[in-house]
Scaffold this motif. Structure first.
Motif, short mmCIF file in Angstrom:
data_model
loop_
_atom_site.label_atom_id
_atom_site.label_comp_id
_atom_site.label_asym_id
_atom_site.label_seq_id
_atom_site.Cartn_x
_atom_site.Cartn_y
_atom_site.Cartn_z
N GLN A 195 39.35 -3.79 21.38
CA GLN A 195 39.18 -3.67 19.76
C GLN A 195 37.63 -3.06 19.26
O GLN A 195 36.89 -3.73 20.27
CB GLN A 195 39.16 -5.60 20.36
CG GLN A 195 40.15 -6.27 20.18
CD GLN A 195 41.08 -6.50 19.66
OE1 GLN A 195 40.89 -6.93 18.86
NE2 GLN A 195 42.39 -6.93 19.73
N LEU A 196 37.45 -3.05 18.28
CA LEU A 196 36.66 -2.90 17.33
C LEU A 196 36.14 -3.85 16.34
O LEU A 196 36.33 -3.55 15.73
CB LEU A 196 37.13 -1.65 16.67
CG LEU A 196 37.24 0.14 18.03
CD1 LEU A 196 37.46 1.08 16.60
CD2 LEU A 196 36.01 0.73 18.48
N SER A 197 34.78 -4.47 16.37
CA SER A 197 33.85 -5.44 16.00
C SER A 197 32.93 -4.77 15.08
O SER A 197 31.66 -4.10 15.56
CB SER A 197 33.67 -6.37 16.36
OG SER A 197 34.47 -6.79 17.28
N ASN A 198 33.23 -5.04 13.86
CA ASN A 198 32.21 -4.95 12.90
C ASN A 198 32.00 -3.37 12.86
O ASN A 198 30.56 -3.03 13.21
CB ASN A 198 30.93 -5.96 12.82
CG ASN A 198 29.77 -5.88 12.26
OD1 ASN A 198 29.86 -5.47 10.77
ND2 ASN A 198 28.30 -5.91 11.95
N VAL A 199 32.66 -2.87 12.39
CA VAL A 199 32.70 -1.06 12.97
C VAL A 199 32.25 -0.52 11.83
O VAL A 199 31.72 -1.46 10.47
CB VAL A 199 33.83 -0.13 12.53
CG1 VAL A 199 35.52 -0.78 13.94
CG2 VAL A 199 34.41 -0.63 11.03
N MET A 200 31.25 0.84 12.00
CA MET A 200 30.20 1.15 10.28
C MET A 200 30.71 2.41 10.71
O MET A 200 31.21 2.84 11.60
CB MET A 200 28.51 1.14 11.64
CG MET A 200 28.16 -0.05 11.63
SD MET A 200 28.18 -1.53 10.42
CE MET A 200 26.98 -0.35 8.82
#
Length: 635
Positions: free
Chosen positions: A394-399
């Motif tokens: 899970q990758l959250s709020n990716v930049m």
């Protein structure tokens, strides 16, 4: 009176004893072949008596042969085989040097004491020779188990011994004794021409399968001076033939748990000698009949070994080997299971719309199948740090920094070396980020300057500049690098230049300020007199060259004016140009009359150039008279 009577009774007995010579010798003397034999001879006589002679002789079957005599202090060596080899010392001991086998006989020492009579005694001289090391020869043809008659196992030979040696047999260090038909020992002994003996012994016995590991050796027993001696032969094994009773099948692999790509061999081994003939099969169940079907594996079988090469999951199954004993024609079998561990169907999916926008969430899912439970591990790029475990990441709020390759590595716990990996490229979309090498650039007017603007974004942005010039763009690692080459003007120095990056997600502008670069003041250096350097000459030539150009330009202008004045004067003389004497008119004004021509010449010369012009013409005028010149052309 009683003591005197006893003495009278013993006196005749003492006189009879003293009248004899008592000689004492050992019954046996031992010596090793070639050594010196010492034969002692001791005797007893009355103190007042003297010996007259000593004779040494040896006894044959029919006679006595004298070899040495001592008569009243003189020595006599008789003509015999002992000439030069015998001597007697002060203790009356006879020495025989370099003993031979023929010296093994009985010797007699005879002592004569005149009226006391003669006494003698004898000694048996025994000569010994140690044998050569025992030789053992095993049956090279081999022995079969189960035969009715005893078969020869080995022969032992002991050479050059005196007297002849005895031979015994050992099996694994334990002595063998003749035992009915199980063990037989046959000995022979022969005397060579040298007189030495050679002994031979043959061991015959019934053998069993257990005797295939037994060691046999023979042992020689012989005599030397001082006691019995022994010598053992080397140990030997006998090649024993026996039928095959058991067969085993072993799967040989680099590790206990076989994985795809491992090199696997099948080892079939029977316990018979000679080994049986081997063949290999793969056993499968017939789905229709439910019975086993054997499919022979073709390949080179070397000593019961069949190589399967690098295996894959299809090699998993039931294998069988068969051993055929060529003596009994009996076939024995052995089975083994081969399990080849594998990982397949590996893929990574993204559970989010493409492309991924900055600030959104992303889920990566890794899927795979294997022969055993699997373990999943995540990391970014080839040598990136671990991100987590499990089939999902899970990758959250990716930049945009999260963009790159995400690798899912799948392993199988308990199976060493089995792993697979799959990577997925994550691209993060966002508006551009612009950076420049220097926000403020020091420049000078009229010079060429190259400015660099870097825009990072996905999708790839376009870059525009607020100034005209030569633009070169290139793409590097999801960024666009733009170089603008432009000539600096005073306007650009006041306004600066803007770099603008644009994609469909946004527009970003970055301002570059152009700063005037200060020119460093160069100190004047006076060269020494008479030593003008090349550098000084070059520095002086530059202002001189510029002054020369100005002088040439002034001369050209004067010549042009002179020619024009000459032309006007000629036209006036011919009467073609009327001229008036009153008023003046600038011929450059649009509303001037056609019949009046006024020419105004304004000098753009700098004051220093005007001075040069005056110097050239040799005419000095005030500065106020050098601004404008008028030529009035009238009738």
């Amino acid at each position: 009176m009683a003591a005197r009577g006893l003495l009278l009774l013993l006196l005749p007995l003492l006189r009879g004893y003293a009248s004899k010579v008592e000689v004492s010798m050992p019954s046996v003397v031992e010596v090793d072949l070639g050594h010196t034999a010492m034969l002692p001879c001791s005797f007893f006589i009355l103190p007042d008596s003297n010996i007259t002679y000593i004779h040494w002789s040896y006894i044959t079957r029919s006679s006595r042969i004298r070899i040495y005599s001592w008569v009243q202090g003189k020595e006599f060596v008789e003509d015999s085989p002992y000439v030069g080899r015998v001597s007697m010392d002060d203790t009356f001991t006879l020495a025989i040097t370099q003993t031979t086998l023929q010296d093994a006989r009985v010797f007699v020492c005879q002592v004569g004491a005149g009226s006391l009579g003669v006494g003698e005694n004898r000694t048996e001289l025994r000569v010994y020779k140690a044998p050569e090391p025992p030789e053992i020869h095993a049956n090279e043809a081999g022995i079969s188990v189960g035969t009715r008659e005893s078969q020869e196992i080995a022969e032992c030979v002991v050479r050059n011994s005196f007297p002849g040696p005895n031979i015994t047999w050992l099996k694994d260090g334990h002595r063998l004794h003749p035992e009915d038909d199980k063990v037989k020992i046959m000995d022979t002994r022969t005397q060579e021409a040298s007189g030495l003996f050679t002994a031979r012994s043959r061991l015959l016995a019934h053998v069993t399968r257990q005797d295939r590991h037994a060691y046999f050796q023979c042992q020689a027993h012989y005599l030397l001076s001082g006691g019995d001696r022994q010598a053992q032969s080397p140990k030997v094994q006998v090649h024993i033939f026996y039928p095959t009773e058991n067969v085993s099948l072993v799967i040989d692999a680099p590790r206990p748990q076989v994985k795809e790509g491992d090199h696997v061999t099948l080892h079939c081994q029977g316990d018979g000698n000679p080994p049986p003939e081997y063949s290999f099969f793969r056993v499968q169940n017939n789905t229709a009949t439910g019975e086993e079907e054997e499919h022979e594996l073709l390949g080179k079988v070397d000593k019961g070994v069949l190589s399967l090469g690098k295996v894959h999951k299809e090699y998993t199954g039931h294998y069988r080997c068969k051993g055929l004993d060529l003596d009994t024609m009996e076939t024995l079998t052995a089975d083994a299971e081969l399990v080849v561990n594998y990982i397949e169907g590996l893929k990574v999916t993204k559970e989010s719309p493409e492309p991924v926008l900055e600030g959104h969430n992303l889920t990566l899912t890794c899927e795979a199948r294997g022969s055993r439970p699997l373990a999943f591990h995540w990391h970014k790029d080839k040598k990136g740090k671990a991100l987590g475990s499990g089939p999902q990441l899970q990758l959250s709020n990716v930049m945009r920094e999260a963009a790159g390759n995400y690798i899912c590595e799948v392993t199988m716990p308990g199976v060493q070396g089995l792993s697979r990996n799959k990577q997925a490229l994550v691209v993060v979309y966002g508006k551009p980020q612009v950076s420049v090498e220097e926000p403020g650039v020091p420049v000078q007017e009229n010079e060429l300057v190259t400015l660099t603007c870097i825009a990072l974004a996905q999708p790839e942005p376009s870059i525009t500049w607020s100034a005209n010039g030569t633009v070169q763009n290139r793409t590097e690692n999801y960024s666009v690098v733009s170089n603008l080459t432009v000539q600096v003007t005073s306007k650009l120095m006041r306004s600066g230049i803007n770099c603008t990056a644009t994609n469909y997600l946004g527009v970003v502008t970055h301002h570059i300020h152009l700063e005037r670069r200060m020119t460093p003041t160069t100190p004047t250096t006076t060269a020494p007199a008479g030593n003008t350097t090349m550098e000084t000459i070059k520095k002086e030539q530059k202002p001189r060259e510029s002054k020369g150009v100005i002088i040439v330009a002034v001369i050209v202008c004067i010549l042009v004016l002179a020619v024009l004045g000459a032309v006007l004067y000629f036209l006036h003389k011919k009467g073609k140009i009327p001229c008036g004497r009153t008023g003046k008119q600038d011929i450059t004004k649009p509303d001037a009359r056609k019949d009046e021509v006024v020419v105004e010449v304004k000098s753009d010369k700098l004051p220093e150039e005007a001075g040069l012009l005056q110097a050239t013409n040799g005419d000095q005028k005030p500065a106020g008279d050098q601004g404008e010149k008028y030529i009035d052309l009238r009738h």
